[in-house]
Design a protein around this motif. Structure first.
Motif, short mmCIF file in Angstrom:
data_model
loop_
_atom_site.label_atom_id
_atom_site.label_comp_id
_atom_site.label_asym_id
_atom_site.label_seq_id
_atom_site.Cartn_x
_atom_site.Cartn_y
_atom_site.Cartn_z
N SER A 54 -10.50 -6.81 -3.94
CA SER A 54 -11.83 -6.51 -3.40
C SER A 54 -12.78 -7.69 -3.59
CB SER A 54 -12.39 -5.26 -4.07
OG SER A 54 -12.55 -5.46 -5.47
N ASN A 94 -13.09 -2.39 -0.12
CA ASN A 94 -13.21 -1.11 -0.82
C ASN A 94 -11.93 -0.75 -1.57
OD1 ASN A 94 -14.76 1.24 -1.41
ND2 ASN A 94 -13.51 2.40 0.04
N ASP A 95 -11.06 -1.74 -1.79
CA ASP A 95 -9.78 -1.47 -2.44
C ASP A 95 -9.97 -1.21 -3.93
OD1 ASP A 95 -6.75 -1.69 -1.77
OD2 ASP A 95 -6.98 -2.71 -3.69
N SER A 97 -8.05 -2.27 -6.29
CA SER A 97 -7.77 -3.48 -7.06
C SER A 97 -9.01 -4.37 -7.07
CB SER A 97 -6.59 -4.22 -6.44
OG SER A 97 -6.38 -5.44 -7.10
N LEU A 103 -10.32 -3.79 2.87
CA LEU A 103 -9.84 -4.20 1.54
C LEU A 103 -11.00 -4.50 0.59
CD1 LEU A 103 -6.86 -6.52 2.52
CD2 LEU A 103 -6.75 -4.21 1.60
N LYS A 124 0.83 -1.21 0.00
CA LYS A 124 0.00 0.00 0.00
C LYS A 124 0.86 1.26 0.00
CE LYS A 124 -4.34 -1.34 0.17
NZ LYS A 124 -5.30 -0.89 -0.85
#
Length: 795
Positions: free
Chosen positions: A372, A365-366, A368, A363, A314
């Motif tokens: 997600s 809401n990531d 990628s 994650l 990140k």
């Protein structure tokens, strides 16, 4: 003597109190200060003695003691004042004082001790003279004073020279080593070809794989004895060889994940109290405690390594070792997320599960898509398999905090995961049966065969008691579950209501409306009025899409069909809105929304048939029949199945099967009010077109509706079609997978002889028709035929 005292371990320091540690530190500092002070005092005395000895001329050592004393008195007499000038009393006083060895009268240059009677004579200067001289270029060696030895001759002090590091010699050695290293580096390294480098890399990778497999098999075979090998395997997460570092770290992550899934017990390990640690236990118990303690600590360190891997990806933070490139961080992070997702689903009962939830939920809401989706699927599986509700409650709390903390700026999938919660009253009884321990009791035949009469009596009483205990345990688990589900639902509804109140234009609104449509029957009755007003205002605003408005309608009717039956509310505006927007559906993008429409129709008519008028039912029946002509086959099947339910539920629906008009007025198909469109004066002519539909199931439903939708007789549907709900039929006949239900019969290819037979048959038929035509022409019209022959010969 070298200090070999062991440094206390970290585990021992944890068991020591803070006050005790502070006292130990203070005592240690005090001892160091007192020893340094004592050492400084001794050094000062020694320097003063040496300074006095140097300032005065020492006497030769060959002369005897008496001679030394005589010469000394002679010199003193020369320097002293004449005694003639002193009185007799003063002279007597001085002689008396001379007999006493006091500090005032003592000659500091004398080699006699202060207390002559107590100690033997010692010559400090003689001892100093005996010390061998050294060059001033040599560094002075510091002395370490040891405990003295006492013998007949007195106290013998013991000292040891403190070793002094020779800085110059060390520097020379360092320079020599550097020169040797430089000479070594100057040698040319062997240059490897790409094939040799690839072979070397494969060999290293194979060695690491074998090592990982050996450690893993040893741990799985005997977890109690080989728990320390977990640390060795976990250390391989820091692989430093840049050629194989990425692959080895991925393999170790997955291997550790599978190992923990296999060796972790089915209970949560709690830390021992001080009283439990102090009590003596058996060897087996102590061994089990050590295993559990090591397992928890290694599991914790493993989770921290996974978390650090994700954080490095990140933050795009490159490590100092530069073993792994930044491009490889994403692959490592994806494997770490996969491992965390597996542990989230497989070990919901074990330690640190809440920590995994805190890592996984954000994650979802990531940016990628892969990560997600992995997290979304893991949370969905956790919800589906969670029977009690502890894990679901933890996830819902974290999601609610995430949505609120980011000011509702999250992906809709984060809220859509609420739809997979197992919070249904129907499932409570089923789950209680699954959770209740299943006890197998003996049958009557087994008792007669194996037990005596008295034993059967005792066995009967024992089984009765066990059944009562099992019932009490099951009811207790059910109460716990209801309590957890209530708390979970409260958090879900609070999240939904916040979005409805503060973020109505948010992209989360469809997910909120969909969730309300599913859980609306569980909402408290006190909120019904306000919630219906909010839903209608959202529809009337015109800012919703067609799907969102359908979810609003479905939520409203779920509310009214559940606990809302006691409320005196007329939802006519929701009927009107659905009737008005039905023609917005077609076989394109909005075809998927027909599933929601079918759910709305079931809640509006089947569950509220007593509150629906005949005019409204007729209007919806006619409009739905028109809609069935314009949609895909699965949608047509679902709509016609709904029409069948309407005709069976409401009386006098067969009015639309007759050409004669009923009452006054003309049918107005474009009017948006179902109560006033005069639907009784029209007919279901669409069914005749649907009877010639290419889909066989649509044909069956159309034929069934034309004869009045009977439940028995020749016009009735088969049980497979009549007993299935419309939404299920819509999904069963869907063509999403490019499949046709029922499947189309395959056409076998024709052979060459078949084609030749067909050609010969066609030629024969043509010849027959031509001969017939010629004969008729010659017989009935000979002149015309002769003229035709003449023209053809001339041409």
């Amino acid at each position: 003597r070298k200090n070999t005292k062991r440094v206390p371990s970290f585990r021992k320091l944890l068991r020591t109190s803070k006050i005790k540690l502070d006292n130990k530190l203070k005592n240690k500092q005090y001892k160091q200060q007192s020893a340094a002070k004592k050492y400084r005092k001794e050094q000062k005395k020694l320097r003063e003695a040496v300074r006095d000895a140097i300032s005065r001329k020492p006497f030769p050592l060959e002369e005897c003691k008496k001679k030394q004393v005589a010469e000394k008195w002679e010199e003193e007499e020369e320097d002293a004042l004449p005694l003639d000038m002193m009185d007799e009393d003063d002279l007597k006083l001085m002689e008396d004082l001379a007999q006493k060895a006091s500090f005032l009268t003592r000659d500091l240059s004398s080699n006699e001790p202060v207390h002559i009677k107590k100690r033997k004579h010692e010559n400090v200067i003689d001892k100093y003279e005996k010390v061998p001289r050294r060059m001033q270029t040599e560094p002075e060696k510091e002395l370490i004073h040891l405990l003295p030895i006492k013998d007949k001759g007195g106290i013998i002090p013991q000292t040891m020279e403190k070793p002094v590091l020779n800085v110059a010699q060390d520097e020379e050695e360092d320079t020599e080593e550097m020169e040797e290293a430089e000479d070594f580096n100057e040698e040319p390294l062997p240059v490897l070809t790409p094939e040799e480098m690839a072979a070397q890399r494969r060999q290293k990778l194979q060695e690491r794989k074998v090592h990982i497999a050996a450690l893993a098999s040893a741990i799985l075979s005997e977890p109690d004895n080989n728990i320390k090998k977990l640390k060795e395997l976990r250390a391989m997460l820091m692989e430093q060889d840049p050629n194989v570092a990425v692959i080895v770290r991925k393999l170790v992550m997955v291997s550790l994940m599978e190992i923990f899934k296999d060796i972790v017990p089915s209970y949560k390990i709690r830390p021992l109290t001080e009283a439990e640690k102090a009590t003596k236990v058996k060897k087996e118990t102590q061994k089990l405690r050590e295993f559990e303690e090591g397992l928890v600590s290694q599991y914790k360190f493993y989770l921290e390594n996974l978390e650090q891997t994700i954080k490095d990806w990140k933050q795009r933070k490159l490590k100092k070792s530069n073993v792994v490139s930044l491009k490889a961080y994403k692959g490592l992070a994806e494997i770490a997320v996969k491992c965390l997702c597996e542990l989230l689903v497989a070990l919901p009962h074990f330690n640190f599960h809440n920590n995994i939830i805190v890592l996984i939920v954000p994650l979802m809401n990531d940016a990628s898509k892969m990560i997600s989706e992995l997290c979304f699927e893991a949370v969905k599986k956790l919800f589906k398999q969670d029977k009690l509700g502890y894990a679901s409650l933890g996830v819902v709390k974290v999601i609610s905090g995430l949505v609120r903390g980011r000011n509702y700026d999250v992906r809709p999938e984060v809220l859509k995961v609420f739809l997979h919660l197992r919070i249904k009253e129907v499932e409570l009884q089923k789950d209680a049966e699954d959770i209740a321990p299943k006890k197998k009791f003996m049958t009557y035949k087994e008792k007669r065969k194996n037990l005596s009469r008295m034993q059967r009596k005792w066995k009967k009483a024992e089984e009765k008691l066990e059944r009562e205990l099992l019932e009490a345990e099951a009811s207790e688990s059910k109460e716990k579950k209801l309590k957890l589900h209530t708390e979970t639902l409260n958090i879900v509804f609070v999240t939904y209501f916040r979005i409805l109140k503060k973020a109505q234009k948010s992209p989360l609104l469809p997910a909120v409306l969909e969730g309300l449509a599913k859980f609306a029957h569980l909402i408290n009755v006190e909120f019904f009025d306000d919630l219906l007003i909010v839903l209608h205002s959202l529809i009337a605003s015109g800012g919703l899409s067609y799907r969102e408005s359908l979810h609003c309608i479905l939520s409203a009717f779920h509310i009214l069909s559940g606990q809302g039956d006691v409320l005196n509310i007329d939802p006519m505006k929701f009927y009107t809105h659905l009737y008005k927007t039905l023609f917005s559906l077609h076989a394109g993008r909005t075809n998927d929304d027909i599933g929601i429409v079918l759910q709305c129709l079931d809640a509006m008519f089947a569950k509220r048939r007593k509150q629906v008028s005949q005019q409204r039912a007729l209007a919806f029946l006619k409009r739905l029949s028109m809609l069935a002509l314009h949609v895909l086959p699965n949608s047509s099947v679902g709509i016609l199945a709904t029409n069948s339910v309407l005709m069976q539920t409401f009386p006098k629906m067969d009015l639309l099967l007759d050409n004669e008009s009923q009452g006054s007025g003309v049918y107005l198909p474009e009017l948006d009010e179902p109560e006033h469109c005069n639907a009784q004066n029209t007919a279901l002519w669409e069914l005749h077109l649907l009877q010639r539909h290419y889909h066989p199931t649509v044909q069956k439903f159309a034929a069934h509706l034309i004869v009045g939708a009977p439940t028995e007789g020749s016009g009735a549907l088969s049980l497979d079609l009549s007993q299935r709900p419309a939404t299920e039929l819509f999904e069963a006949y869907s063509m999403r997978g490019m499949t046709f239900n029922p499947p189309v019969a395959s056409v076998t290819p024709r052979r060459k002889d078949t084609f030749s037979q067909m050609d010969s048959f066609i030629d024969e038929e043509l010849n027959k028709q031509l001969q017939q035509h010629i004969s008729e022409t010659v017989v009935h019209k000979p002149l015309d035929f002769a003229k035709h022959l003449k023209e053809s010969s001339l041409s």
